[in-house]
Design a protein around this motif. Structure first.
Motif, PDB file in Angstrom:
ATOM      1  N   GLY A  54      49.535  -5.442 -16.321  1.00  0.00           N
ATOM      2  CA  GLY A  54      48.411  -5.573 -17.240  1.00  0.00           C
ATOM      3  C   GLY A  54      48.671  -5.016 -18.622  1.00  0.00           C
ATOM      4  N   ASP A  55      49.898  -4.593 -18.910  1.00  0.00           N
ATOM      5  CA  ASP A  55      50.232  -4.030 -20.218  1.00  0.00           C
ATOM      6  C   ASP A  55      50.385  -5.152 -21.233  1.00  0.00           C
ATOM      7  N   ILE A 164      52.883  -9.240  -6.008  1.00  0.00           N
ATOM      8  CA  ILE A 164      52.442  -7.852  -6.208  1.00  0.00           C
ATOM      9  C   ILE A 164      52.082  -7.627  -7.668  1.00  0.00           C
ATOM     10  N   GLU A 165      52.906  -8.117  -8.577  1.00  0.00           N
ATOM     11  CA  GLU A 165      52.622  -7.963 -10.013  1.00  0.00           C
ATOM     12  C   GLU A 165      51.332  -8.686 -10.394  1.00  0.00           C
ATOM     13  N   THR A 169      47.982  -6.845 -11.764  1.00  0.00           N
ATOM     14  CA  THR A 169      47.426  -7.274 -13.053  1.00  0.00           C
ATOM     15  C   THR A 169      45.968  -7.690 -12.893  1.00  0.00           C
ATOM     16  N   GLN A 170      45.663  -8.413 -11.822  1.00  0.00           N
ATOM     17  CA  GLN A 170      44.273  -8.801 -11.579  1.00  0.00           C
ATOM     18  C   GLN A 170      43.383  -7.578 -11.410  1.00  0.00           C
ATOM     19  N   GLU A 171      43.878  -6.572 -10.686  1.00  0.00           N
ATOM     20  CA  GLU A 171      43.066  -5.373 -10.481  1.00  0.00           C
ATOM     21  C   GLU A 171      42.777  -4.660 -11.794  1.00  0.00           C
ATOM     22  N   ILE A 172      43.784  -4.472 -12.634  1.00  0.00           N
ATOM     23  CA  ILE A 172      43.564  -3.723 -13.868  1.00  0.00           C
ATOM     24  C   ILE A 172      42.688  -4.512 -14.834  1.00  0.00           C
ATOM     25  N   VAL A 173      42.803  -5.831 -14.840  1.00  0.00           N
ATOM     26  CA  VAL A 173      41.936  -6.656 -15.691  1.00  0.00           C
ATOM     27  C   VAL A 173      40.484  -6.570 -15.213  1.00  0.00           C
ATOM     28  N   HIS A 174      40.297  -6.610 -13.891  1.00  0.00           N
ATOM     29  CA  HIS A 174      38.939  -6.477 -13.350  1.00  0.00           C
ATOM     30  C   HIS A 174      38.385  -5.078 -13.596  1.00  0.00           C
ATOM     31  N   CYS A 175      39.237  -4.067 -13.522  1.00  0.00           N
ATOM     32  CA  CYS A 175      38.793  -2.701 -13.839  1.00  0.00           C
ATOM     33  C   CYS A 175      38.302  -2.612 -15.279  1.00  0.00           C
ATOM     34  N   ARG A 176      39.070  -3.182 -16.194  1.00  0.00           N
ATOM     35  CA  ARG A 176      38.678  -3.137 -17.613  1.00  0.00           C
ATOM     36  C   ARG A 176      37.376  -3.889 -17.838  1.00  0.00           C
TER      37      ARG A 176
END
Length: 198
Positions: A54-55, A164-165, A169-176
């Motif tokens: 997600g960077d 896995i990547e 990435t999906q998790e961090i985008v949903h977190c944001r």
């Protein structure tokens, strides 16, 4: 007297002269630097090299420069994002879905519900959060994977690196997104006193 006036005019005019030195060098560095994916007119921060899921090089305030360890920052981002995802679901549930039986669980206002359950109910929640925090405290500064609290990460075992990547990435985008959503929901509930979905 004339000399003092002339000196003050020169000094005030110098304040509006273009700066030389570091400002000009920074401009040439920005031209030669790799540009950020998220803000294409800004250079990519040095520590945001794309190695974390997600960077996108988004750091307009330069917070990555003052962080000695970006793993700790990623832990914090994931932890707050997961809490925000639970909180936004909890707010929607509180307003629209069935509650536990009893008068203290009947309110539809999510912020009024905090006070209606009383001290014991809130202490139970804080105690559970404290147990989770203490169980994972050493992982925040260690060599582990940010966000891995030993629950659910087994679902990624045996999967290929691309999957896995993509999942991380999906998790961090949903977190944001959830962190932004909970701010909006809080403003709507507290300032405008309107239901979230109505």
């Amino acid at each position: 007297m004339k000399t003092c006036i002339l000196a003050s005019l020169v000094a005030s005019a110098a304040a509006f002269a273009p700066a030389a030195g570091p400002a000009q060098r920074a401009g040439t560095v920005a031209v030669n630097a790799e540009m950020s994916k998220s803000i294409p007119f800004l250079p990519r921060p040095e520590k945001l090299d794309g190695s974390m899921a997600g960077d996108m090089g988004f750091d307009p305030m330069g917070l990555s420069e003052i962080q000695t360890d970006l793993k700790y920052a990623r832990w914090a981002e994931l932890k707050h994002g997961r809490a925000a995802m639970l909180a936004i679901v909890g707010m929607v549930w509180q307003e629209y879905l069935p509650h536990l039986p009893g008068d203290k669980f009947a309110t539809k206002d999510p912020f009024e519900a905090i006070s209606s359950v009383g001290l014991v109910g809130n202490l139970q929640i804080l105690f559970a959060i404290g147990i989770i925090e203490l169980a994972n405290f050493n992982k925040y500064y260690g060599e582990g994977e940010p966000g891995d609290i030993g629950f659910g990460s087994d679902r990624l075992e045996g999967k290929d690196a691309a999957f896995i990547e993509k999942t991380k990435t999906q998790e961090i985008v949903h977190c944001r997104l959830a962190m932004i959503a909970i701010v909006g929901a809080t403003v709507q509930t507290l300032l405008f006193h309107k239901p979230l979905l109505g």
